[in-house]
Enzyme design. Sequence first.
Site, PDB file in Angstrom:
ATOM      1  N   ASP A 109      12.615   9.946  12.525  1.00  0.00           N
ATOM      2  CA  ASP A 109      11.350  10.643  12.763  1.00  0.00           C
ATOM      3  C   ASP A 109      10.915  11.428  11.526  1.00  0.00           C
ATOM      4  OD1 ASP A 109      13.787  11.984  13.828  1.00  0.00           O
ATOM      5  OD2 ASP A 109      12.475  13.714  13.939  1.00  0.00           O
TER       6      ASP A 109
ATOM      7  N   ARG B 154       4.881  20.801  17.284  1.00  0.00           N
ATOM      8  CA  ARG B 154       4.231  22.040  16.834  1.00  0.00           C
ATOM      9  C   ARG B 154       3.217  21.771  15.731  1.00  0.00           C
ATOM     10  NH1 ARG B 154       9.134  24.846  13.433  1.00  0.00           N
ATOM     11  NH2 ARG B 154      10.178  22.923  12.846  1.00  0.00           N
TER      12      ARG B 154
ATOM     13  N   ARG C 180      -1.013  21.331   6.281  1.00  0.00           N
ATOM     14  CA  ARG C 180      -0.444  20.302   5.429  1.00  0.00           C
ATOM     15  C   ARG C 180      -1.244  19.018   5.572  1.00  0.00           C
ATOM     16  NH1 ARG C 180       5.435  18.946   8.243  1.00  0.00           N
ATOM     17  NH2 ARG C 180       4.593  17.872  10.054  1.00  0.00           N
TER      18      ARG C 180
ATOM     19  N   ASP D 202       8.757  16.352   6.163  1.00  0.00           N
ATOM     20  CA  ASP D 202       9.453  17.305   7.021  1.00  0.00           C
ATOM     21  C   ASP D 202      10.541  18.059   6.287  1.00  0.00           C
ATOM     22  OD1 ASP D 202       7.908  17.017   9.183  1.00  0.00           O
ATOM     23  OD2 ASP D 202       9.543  16.668  10.575  1.00  0.00           O
TER      24      ASP D 202
HETATM   25  P1  AMP Z   1      12.361  18.342  12.922  1.00  0.00           P
HETATM   26  O1  AMP Z   1      13.838  18.505  12.972  1.00  0.00           O
HETATM   27  O2  AMP Z   1      11.629  19.525  12.383  1.00  0.00           O
HETATM   28  O3  AMP Z   1      11.965  17.068  12.273  1.00  0.00           O
HETATM   29  O4  AMP Z   1      11.871  18.256  14.441  1.00  0.00           O
HETATM   30  C1  AMP Z   1      12.345  17.323  15.354  1.00  0.00           C
HETATM   31  C2  AMP Z   1      11.449  17.344  16.553  1.00  0.00           C
HETATM   32  O5  AMP Z   1      11.480  18.615  17.171  1.00  0.00           O
HETATM   33  C3  AMP Z   1       9.992  17.048  16.272  1.00  0.00           C
HETATM   34  O6  AMP Z   1       9.490  16.355  17.365  1.00  0.00           O
HETATM   35  C4  AMP Z   1       9.390  18.421  16.183  1.00  0.00           C
HETATM   36  O7  AMP Z   1       8.017  18.431  16.453  1.00  0.00           O
HETATM   37  C5  AMP Z   1      10.171  19.165  17.245  1.00  0.00           C
HETATM   38  N1  AMP Z   1      10.239  20.596  16.988  1.00  0.00           N
HETATM   39  C6  AMP Z   1      10.991  21.241  16.067  1.00  0.00           C
HETATM   40  N2  AMP Z   1      10.799  22.556  16.144  1.00  0.00           N
HETATM   41  C7  AMP Z   1       9.918  22.774  17.137  1.00  0.00           C
HETATM   42  C8  AMP Z   1       9.308  23.933  17.712  1.00  0.00           C
HETATM   43  N3  AMP Z   1       9.601  25.157  17.288  1.00  0.00           N
HETATM   44  N4  AMP Z   1       8.436  23.745  18.708  1.00  0.00           N
HETATM   45  C9  AMP Z   1       8.139  22.521  19.162  1.00  0.00           C
HETATM   46  N5  AMP Z   1       8.680  21.407  18.683  1.00  0.00           N
HETATM   47  C10 AMP Z   1       9.557  21.514  17.678  1.00  0.00           C
HETATM   48 MG    MG Z   2      10.432  15.969  12.025  1.00  0.00          MG
END
Ligand code: AMP
Ligand code: MG
Length: 645
Positions: free
Chosen positions: A352, A160, A245, A362
């Site tokens: 990640d 996103r 960001r 993040d």
């Molecule tokens: P995060 O836990 O925020 O680090 O996200 C883990 C993964 O999920 C990353 O690849 C993010 O880009 C993806 N992600 C989290 N929320 C969303 C969303 N609402 N739409 C698309 N991808 C998401």
């Molecule tokens: Mg992430």
Amino acid sequence: MLFRQLLRPVNTCARLAQMSSHITNGASSQGPSGGVALKDLPKSWTFTANLPADSAFPSPAISHKTPRDDLGPRMVKGALFTWVRPEEAVDPELLGVSTEALKDLGIKPGEAETEEFRQLVAGNRLLGWNEDKQEGGYPWAQCYGGWQFGSWAGQLGDGRAISLFETTNPETKARYELQLKGAGITPYSRFADGKAVLRSSIREFVVSEALNALRIPTTRALSLTLLPHSKVRRESTEPGAIVARFAQSWLRIGTFDLLRARGDRDLVRKLADYTAEHVFSGWSSLPARLPDDQQDTAEPPSTPVKKDTIDGPAGLEENRYARLYREITRRNAKTVAAWQAYAFTNGVLNTDNTSLMGLSLDFGPFAFLDTFDPNYTPNHDDGMLRYSYRNQPTIIWWNLVRLGETLGELIGAGAGVDAAEFVEKGVRQEDADELVSRAEGLITRTGEEYKAVFLEEYKRLMTARLGLKVHKPDDFETLFSELLDTMEALQLDFNQFFRRLSGVSVGELGSEEARMQKAGVFFHKEGVVGDEAAARERVGAWLDKWRVRVVEDWAAQGEEVTPQAEDERQAAMRAVNPNFIPRSWILDEVIRRVEKEGEREVLGRVMKMALNPFEETWGGDKDEEERWVGDVPREGRGMQCSCSS
Ligand code: AMP
Ligand code: MG
């Protein structure tokens, strides 16, 4: 885009004019010559120019003419990004801008009030793309993978977040990649919607800038935009938002992880080269091998050794990839030391979310500790406490070992890393054992360095937080450990302790009675847990040890601390011990007021405090400021939140 802008309802213009006064009032002053207009920002696309694109959309023009909905989730192999534009944002409302971010990007202050800015940070402008010629710089989403909660998660990527361009501040020469989070689906969205909710966007907007103001390496936030027509389904339906960001690099350990999982050794090498050459300042800027007698000191020799490979003690020749690994390790060690020293917990330290540059990255269920509890884990869903406060240094090393495994072949090849046969085919069977043992040896040694750098940085920060000039060997045990144990036992507020200590003069601590009296300053309003007299005695005893050390550092031998030295020490302490911390309960209040009660100015006020955390007052709402720096309400302490964002 032009079409959309012409059709924009007039009332948004009027609203924008009204709002422009509050969106930038996080102001710290800016010189008259500071910054340029958005259109004049020096823009680049180094990432996309140097790394392979998704072969399904091999050029920006092909991606641009693809219907937006066809750019959704897929597996993307042999590539580090996909060209993809942000979704159209209808009637975006600019809620806040960080003045510090404007300054660091080299954007002139008034620019945030322009229509161009509002559209750019909402994703409605592609600066650098020539629509007529169908050419130029184009936005992209990165491809990466990750280890999540200890398990391999496969391809993740920017699901996103969409990067617009890199920009180099002409004065500082720092280059940043500007990215919009919540800008729509990408090939990396998996099952999710590509959106971000206002709630988590407010949190990210504020904490990014707060960490930076605390001098903790972090990705940054330029602006926060509400998407008034976007309804996002999470546990309930919530408004959508975009955070603009920026960071010197968005590369993560997970970027390497995915290449390793796919056995893409060419791309591992290419990405390692890119990281050294374009993320850091070139191979020669990376740390040289520590001479044997300096193995456990933190700083690398000031002159990097130019020779690519250096023989180590036990055949552990260190080639340039080993030095790259060490640089990434050292940066992460320093950052995690700062998290521990300021009691910040990221909450989801998957690979990640672990930056190659050692940036805090993040912000989901992050939090600062309120009362000191080493097991505190901000993520409600992390029942194993994997990402608790106390585990952070271990977990970051765990993540760095994953990186070591990926870079292992390059590191382990030693001086043979550039041999044509090795580059093309990898290690010969008969050399494999030697390569593996060298890689293991170097990773282990880097682990020792990680510990040393972490400890050195932690000591440096804690020494400053305690108002001392030097670190003495006993300080760790006598002052740091004893203080943390005391805070934990008595449930004292971590960051408030240091701020309040800043204002205590050693002259007030002359007798046991005076010290026990003073101890109360550190207690919560409702008192302290357990026996109050015993608590006063314990804190008093610690204050006595602290007093002795302050006198050692700030007074001439056998003399008292002069009033001037006392003032100096207190000022030095206030400059490192924040008065304002964006704690979860404060962010929750701001979210409620913005989201549910339609307030706007409160965001500017909280941002001003976040940008200037060491001040006494901020000239905003006096009661609000006092409340936010005061005792944390009992029900607001140690809050947790979920991963949903
Ligand atoms: P995060 O836990 O925020 O680090 O996200 C883990 C993964 O999920 C990353 O690849 C993010 O880009 C993806 N992600 C989290 N929320 C969303 C969303 N609402 N739409 C698309 N991808 C998401
Ligand atoms: Mg992430």
